[in-house]
Structures are given as structure tokens and as C-alpha cells.
Design an enzyme around this catalytic site. Structure first.
Site, PDB file in Angstrom:
ATOM      1  CG  PHE A 143      48.527  17.919  23.360  1.00  0.00           C
ATOM      2  CD1 PHE A 143      49.076  19.096  23.856  1.00  0.00           C
ATOM      3  CD2 PHE A 143      49.378  16.851  23.115  1.00  0.00           C
ATOM      4  CE1 PHE A 143      50.445  19.191  24.115  1.00  0.00           C
ATOM      5  CE2 PHE A 143      50.750  16.941  23.370  1.00  0.00           C
ATOM      6  CZ  PHE A 143      51.273  18.113  23.868  1.00  0.00           C
ATOM      7  CG  ASP A 240      47.920  12.922  17.235  1.00  0.00           C
ATOM      8  OD1 ASP A 240      48.463  11.862  17.595  1.00  0.00           O
ATOM      9  OD2 ASP A 240      48.305  14.047  17.615  1.00  0.00           O
ATOM     10  CE  LYS A 269      52.824  11.032  24.328  1.00  0.00           C
ATOM     11  NZ  LYS A 269      51.756  11.946  23.960  1.00  0.00           N
TER      12      LYS A 269
END
Ligand SMILES: *Cc1c(COP(=O)(O)O)cnc(C)c1O
Length: 415
Positions: A143, A240, A269
Site C-alpha cells: 500500500f 516507504d 503521516k
């Protein structure tokens, strides 16, 4: 359970909003530390932290102060000009992370796109790959966000259906799943990555732990093997760490568990301190040197307001001892959850305050999350069968103990 006030607000969203989410039926209007409140004043323990974006806790007073002070001075100026907060921020991020160069973006997906551009330019201009032939190896179950390029290399049909045609240049290889049959390091995954490598490969792009994929935690040694493979083949290793980074796994970065360093690092985030969307791509001067004025940009990326908040968010990881707390509280939470013996629990996995409880097919993770909500705990399932527990990294032992009692109560009901 849900009041009229909440029902009315939910109905408005149903009427006026695109239905690209399926939220739990609760309408929030306040957050502080590890707690959230709904519009009727009911209090909940947040065990999801906005997909790990709220590691510092909601409305951290020092972040709010920095945010409001900076908002009064200068918020957005664009990078057509130099700004004081941006210079200070990227120096700090570079020194803390030990990466030479920083390229700021806003959302995670934008930073992933930036990494893809960087990897391709490096592939053409440094490695000498023929024009338009560069390939990036990605992992099954990945993802990396929701842009058309990124969903194009997702293995999740739900993310892609009806959004094609997709970009070329991505090759899928197997991820190392802790629950696979391989005895030690996942040979299946390493072999499939080896098979995908060729002279046109510019990068391998993976998450050190797959978050949305279900908190899939590779065996130790896997990332190190990947590092070696990339070295041997003159390929960039890009991680990531949008969700796994900045203390979530009990280390500043998840790759530290393996004693390696990637060539490119993607953050997002929690970098925004739970207040703003802030992301970045980090790499060496050499990789970054292939960006020249005009080749890439973002109107909001690196704006003074975001830079000030992100800079303070980085300080607080250390001042508030968030990384150590994630490690200590995370192993406590995981150990206590592992003590709960229920027939429908298949596996409990994760690192730091990032724990996935995988359930068997007799039970729905969403139903459990609904029951937890009624007990005052907000958690969110991923992939129907996994409950994710990822509270803000400021959570204390007595708060975890309270949560454990409630979780146990809900599990008992389903046994
Ligand atoms: C959340 C996430 C993204 C996407 O970030 P957005 O800010 O939603 O674009 C990318 N990669 C990983 C690993 C994530 O967890």
C-alpha cells in the site's frame, strides 16, 4: 446508541459526500492526547491514531502553540522564495535521519510519487537505463497511496477497478510474510525479487512492515538480504516508512531493526504532528541531484507553517520519549494480547505500538471494532480479518490496562 444529533450528521455525509469510506457510526468533535470525544460528549480511547498520523496524541499543546504562533507570522509563501522555517526544518530532518537531502511534499502519496520520479531519473541519468525502460520492483500486498500511478501497481483489485489504464514500469514480487512456510528468511520472496531484477531495474520499493496489508511483519534478515541484493545489482532500495517511521515500531525508523540503511526514505503521516499533512522524500545528494528547477514541485510542499510544525514534531519524538515508549508499551500490549487465548485469534504480530490481531474467517473484524466502539475504544480493521491497534505513542500503561480489559470483554462475547 447513536444519538439523533449523530444520526443527522451521518445522514448529511451520506447525502453530500462521496462514499469512498465506510466509517464507524460515530461523529467526533474533539481530541486530546489519547482520547477522542463524540458530539454527545462520550469519551473514547483512540487505538488507531488516524492510521498512525497522530503519534504525538491529539492537540499536543506544544504543537498547537507552534502552529498558532507560526500561523500569525507566515503560513504559505511557496518555494518561489526561501523561508526561515523551511531551512531550519530540513536541516533538522537531514541530521536526525542521516540522509543528506530532503524534498518536501504534503501527502504520503505525493512523496511516493516523488520517490518514483527520483528512482527513474537516477536509473536513466546515473545507471544508464535506456529511455522509458526503467522498472521498479514492488511487493505483493503493498500500500503506497491512491494516485492512479500508485494504485496501478497495487495487488488489491478494489483499489484499481475502473481506474485504468495504468502506468508501465512496475513489476510485482512476493513479500516476506511472517506466516509463510519458509523456515528462515523467506526464500520465496527473495527468489521472486531475484527473478524480477534485470538491467532495467532502477529501484525496489517496499514497506518494512506492510500496514494496510495487515501489519505483515517480515522475518528478521529479509530486509538485510534485500539490501544486499540491491547493492549487488546496482539498484536503489527505497523504503516507504510513511506509517512505520518516526517511532511507530519502537525505533526511529523500522529499518533500524535490521541494521541497514535504504537509499531513499519516504515519510509522512506522523511527520505533521497530527495537525497537518506533511511528507518528504529523503535520499543522498547524488540521487537528489537529478532534480533541477522545473522538474518537480508542490505549491504547498515545505510551506512555513508545515515546516515549523514538522520541525517541532521531530523534536517531540525525543523530548516526549515517544520512540522508547512505543517500544516498551508496544511489547507490553503485544504480550498481554498474546495471553488472550481465543479460538478465533490466528496470529498476533507487529512491532512497537503497531499490532495486528488476525482473526479466522468465523468472525468479522469490523464487527469486533463496532463492539469495541461501544466499550469506548476506537480501532479499525484492515482487510476484513485484521484488527489494528496503533494508539498514539504517548499512551501510558494504565490506559493500556484499561483497554485490555475492554478488549478481553469483547473477545469473550464472541467466543
Ligand atoms: C498512508 C500511507 C500512504 C499514503 O499516504 P497518504 O497521506 O494517504 O497519501 C502511503 N504509504 C503507506 C505505507 C501508508 O501507510
Amino acid at each position: 446508541m447513536t444519538s439523533n444529533l449523530q444520526n443527522n450528521l451521518i445522514a448529511k455525509e451520506e447525502v453530500y459526500g462521496a462514499k469512498n469510506y465506510s466509517p464507524l457510526p460515530i461523529v467526533l468533535n474533539r481530541g486530546e492526547g489519547v482520547y477522542l470525544w463524540d458530539v454527545d460528549g462520550n469519551k473514547y480511547l483512540d487505538m488507531m491514531s488516524a492510521y498512525s498520523a497522530v503519534s504525538h496524541g491529539h492537540s499536543h499543546p506544544e504543537l498547537i502553540k507552534v502552529l498558532t504562533d507560526q500561523a500569525k507570522k507566515l503560513s504559505i509563501s511557496s518555494r518561489a522564495f526561501y523561508t526561515e522555517p523551511f531551512a531550519e526544518y530540513i536541516e533538522k530532518l537531514s541530521k536526525i535521519s542521516n540522509f543528506e537531502s530532503v524534498l518536501p511534499m504534503n501527502t504520503g502519496a505525493e512523496a511516493v510519487e516523488t520517490a518514483i520520479k527520483a528512482a527513474r531519473r537516477w536509473g536513466y541519468f546515473t545507471k544508464g537505463i535506456q529511455k522509458d525502460c526503467a522498472e521498479i520492483i514492488v511487493a505483493e500486498g503493498n500500500f503506497h497511496g491512491r494516485t492512479t500511478t500508485i494504485v496501478g501497481f497495487s495487488s488489491e483489485e478494489e483499489y484499481k477497478k475502473g481506474f485504468g489504464p495504468f502506468a508501465n514500469g512496475f513489476v510485482e514480487a512476493e513479500y516476506c510474510r511472517s506466516n509463510c512456510d519458509c523456515s528462515k528468511v523467506c526464500e520465496k520472496s527473495i527468489t521472486s525479487i531475484k527473478n524480477a531484477l534485470n538491467k532495467n531495474t532502477c529501484a525496489v520499493l517496499v514497506e518494512p512492515i506492510q500496514g494496510e496489508g495487515g501489519i505483515i511483519t517480515p522475518q528478521s534478515g529479509w530486509l538485510r538480504q534485500l539490501r544486499d541484493l540491491c547493492n549487488e545489482n546496482n539498484v536503489l532500495l527505497i523504503l516507504d516508512e510513511i506509517q512505520s517511521g518516526l517511532g511507530r515500531t519502537g525505533k526511529l525508523f523500522a529499518f533500524e531493526h535490521e541494521g541497514i540503511k535504504p537509499d531513499g526514505l519516504i515519510l509522512g503521516k506522523a511527520l505533521g504532528g497530527g495537525l497537518l499533512p506533511v511528507s518528504a522524500f529523503l535520499s543522498s545528494k547524488e540521487v537528489m541531484s537529478h532534480f533541477n528547477p522545473g522538474s518537480h514541485g508542490s505549491t504547498f510542499g515545505g510551506n512555513p507553517l508545515a515546516a515549523r510544525v514538522a520541525s517541532k514534531a521531530l523534536d517531540l519524538l525525543f523530548e516526549d520519549n515517544l520512540i522508547e515508549n512505543s517500544k516498551v508499551m508496544g511489547s507490553y500490549l503485544k504480550a498481554q494480547l498474546s495471553e488472550m487465548k481465543y479460538s478465533f485469534i490466528k496470529e498476533i504480530r507487529g512491532k512497537g505500538l503497531w499490532i495486528g490481531v488476525e482473526l479466522d474467517s468465523t468472525i468479522s473484524a469490523k464487527k469486533i471494532c463496532l463492539s469495541l466502539m461501544k466499550e469506548g475504544i476506537l480501532a479499525k480493521e484492515t482487510h476484513q480479518s485484521v484488527i489494528r491497534f496503533a494508539p498514539p505513542l504517548v499512551i501510558k500503561k494504565d490506559e493500556i490496562d484499561w483497554a485490555l480489559k475492554k478488549i478481553d470483554k469483547v473477545f469473550q462475547k464472541y467466543e
